[in-house]
Design a protein around this motif. Sequence first.
Motif, PDB file in Angstrom:
ATOM      1  N   SER A   1      94.988  -4.658  20.773  1.00 38.68           N
ATOM      2  CA  SER A   1      93.771  -4.902  20.003  1.00 38.68           C
ATOM      3  C   SER A   1      93.075  -6.145  20.551  1.00 38.68           C
TER       4      SER A   1
ATOM      5  N   LEU B   1      89.767   1.184  23.081  1.00 39.86           N
ATOM      6  CA  LEU B   1      89.393   2.150  22.048  1.00 39.86           C
ATOM      7  C   LEU B   1      89.379   3.596  22.544  1.00 39.86           C
TER       8      LEU B   1
ATOM      9  N   ASP C   1      91.442   5.896  23.047  1.00 44.95           N
ATOM     10  CA  ASP C   1      92.252   6.894  22.343  1.00 44.95           C
ATOM     11  C   ASP C   1      91.910   6.988  20.851  1.00 44.95           C
ATOM     12  N   ARG C   2      90.830   6.345  20.433  1.00 46.53           N
ATOM     13  CA  ARG C   2      90.492   6.315  19.011  1.00 46.53           C
ATOM     14  C   ARG C   2      89.131   6.942  18.725  1.00 46.53           C
TER      15      ARG C   2
ATOM     16  N   GLY D   1      86.470   9.266  17.419  1.00 41.60           N
ATOM     17  CA  GLY D   1      86.487  10.070  16.202  1.00 41.60           C
ATOM     18  C   GLY D   1      86.910   9.294  14.971  1.00 41.60           C
ATOM     19  N   GLU D   2      87.572   8.167  15.145  1.00 41.08           N
ATOM     20  CA  GLU D   2      87.996   7.360  14.001  1.00 41.08           C
ATOM     21  C   GLU D   2      86.794   6.670  13.348  1.00 41.08           C
ATOM     22  N   VAL D   3      86.963   6.351  12.074  1.00 46.09           N
ATOM     23  CA  VAL D   3      85.912   5.678  11.310  1.00 46.09           C
ATOM     24  C   VAL D   3      86.349   4.234  11.037  1.00 46.09           C
ATOM     25  N   PHE D   4      85.396   3.309  11.187  1.00 49.04           N
ATOM     26  CA  PHE D   4      85.674   1.888  11.031  1.00 49.04           C
ATOM     27  C   PHE D   4      84.666   1.264  10.061  1.00 49.04           C
TER      28      PHE D   4
ATOM     29  N   ARG E   1      79.839   2.159   7.313  1.00 51.86           N
ATOM     30  CA  ARG E   1      80.977   2.823   7.968  1.00 51.86           C
ATOM     31  C   ARG E   1      80.434   3.492   9.228  1.00 51.86           C
TER      32      ARG E   1
ATOM     33  N   ARG F   1      81.462   5.755  12.971  1.00 48.90           N
ATOM     34  CA  ARG F   1      82.434   6.596  13.674  1.00 48.90           C
ATOM     35  C   ARG F   1      82.328   6.320  15.177  1.00 48.90           C
TER      36      ARG F   1
ATOM     37  N   THR G   1      82.121   7.286  18.717  1.00 45.89           N
ATOM     38  CA  THR G   1      81.704   8.519  19.390  1.00 45.89           C
ATOM     39  C   THR G   1      81.974   8.489  20.888  1.00 45.89           C
TER      40      THR G   1
ATOM     41  N   ALA H   1      78.697   6.769   9.970  1.00 44.17           N
ATOM     42  CA  ALA H   1      79.633   7.801   9.486  1.00 44.17           C
ATOM     43  C   ALA H   1      79.025   8.464   8.270  1.00 44.17           C
TER      44      ALA H   1
END
Length: 480
Positions: free
Chosen positions: A228, A412, A414-415, A417-420, A462, A464, A466, A480
Amino acid sequence: MPRRHIHVIGAPEAPLRAALRALRSTLDVPEAFPAEVIAEAERAAKSPRLPALDETGIPLFTIDPPASADLDQAMHLARREGGGFRVHYAIADVAAFVTPGGVLDAEAHRRVATLYFPDERVPLHPRLLSEGAASLLPGHTAPALLWRIDLDADGRTEATDVRRALVQSRAKLDYAGVQQQIDAGTAEEPLALLRDIGLLREALERERGGISLNVPEQEIVEHDHAYSLEYRAPRPVDGWNAQISLLTGMTAADLMMSAGTGILRTLPAAPDGAVGRLRRSAKALRIDWPHHVSYAEIVRSLDPRKPAHAAFLEECTTLLRGAGYTVFQNGEVPEPSVHSAVAAPYTHCTAPLRRLVDRYAGELCVAAVAGEEPPEWVREALPGLSQTMAEGTRRANTVERECVDIIEAALLKDRVGEVFDAHVVDVKENEPAVGTVHLQDLAVVARVEGGDEKLPLGERIRVRLTQADPGSAKVRFAPA
């Protein structure tokens, strides 16, 4: 002045390092020195132009990161009889090794400045000089421009001198160790005075309206085999040490302005609306900024150890845009002549191993103190120096910006689609659905686009992920 530092701590080899190598290729970064440049540097290292004055008896010390070997500055601090302080500040004398008009000089003008990548440095001068013969390494006698600046009991400058001398550093110290010694009360007086003088100079900075941004460093940190981006807050000693450099840069600017020939580092005042946008960013990061509190006051109240404060300090660097180098000759001092963040005339003169302009500033100051005309090679180069430095600064800024993008993309990838959770810290005026977000839980600042509505500047949203492609150095988010 602040520059975003990035440290790679056990980061994944691929694709990060491959992307960094590709970046150097894309930007045509001159990594290897030509054979003729190395040959001239070897000759210079063996027979530099040495001064007659021997000041090796002054017990200087350096403060740098532990791994650094290109040591530009060494200092000694003492109390003066009757009150006040004496600052000895030795700056590596690069001109003792570089012949004007030679291939080594031409290569330095091509490179302009040392470039910092997360995985390596691309130096301004060959390492046998910058990390060897010209460096102020402990136990090594080297030529230097030795500044002597006398301060009164409040830290104000009373007298100045700078001349060529042989010097020898006694110790190579690092920031963490110095902070520990000072905090524990075990530092000897020449080192302990760094805090006393630093605090006095910080008080004078507040008095004149100057601002030093304690911009945190970004570090890639491993947690349970995952990586991170996190912020590392600067220590108080970082600021005290910077105050000695700022003192010298301000003193050098005054000398050049009195002599009527020089080159200043200037920065215009922030444009209308810039502080207002920062206020909205502060709101997004839940930083309390009352209307009666000035920008300078809120910056000084921040704790860079807090992620939200660290993020805001990064945003504050936007007010430093527009800095440049201003040349003047024949007594025609430019207006304005100040650096708005320093709140005084200022120049770069303390890092000649890593920045081209500092070699010229040093020569101008030595000539000014001696009451002589600057050397011909300095006068001939001055008219084009501001443009040379501007081009070099743009390249350094591009390197910094692209490196940050590559690192964020690599971490990032591999992440997707994740939402932050994120804060909207900037919105494009002509495209209000496009802007910049700062992630709440990661030290990541990236572009957000693709929404249908105007982004709420100064609010939380929020987003996402992309896109995260180290190859293209792009990280993109969408609402998001």
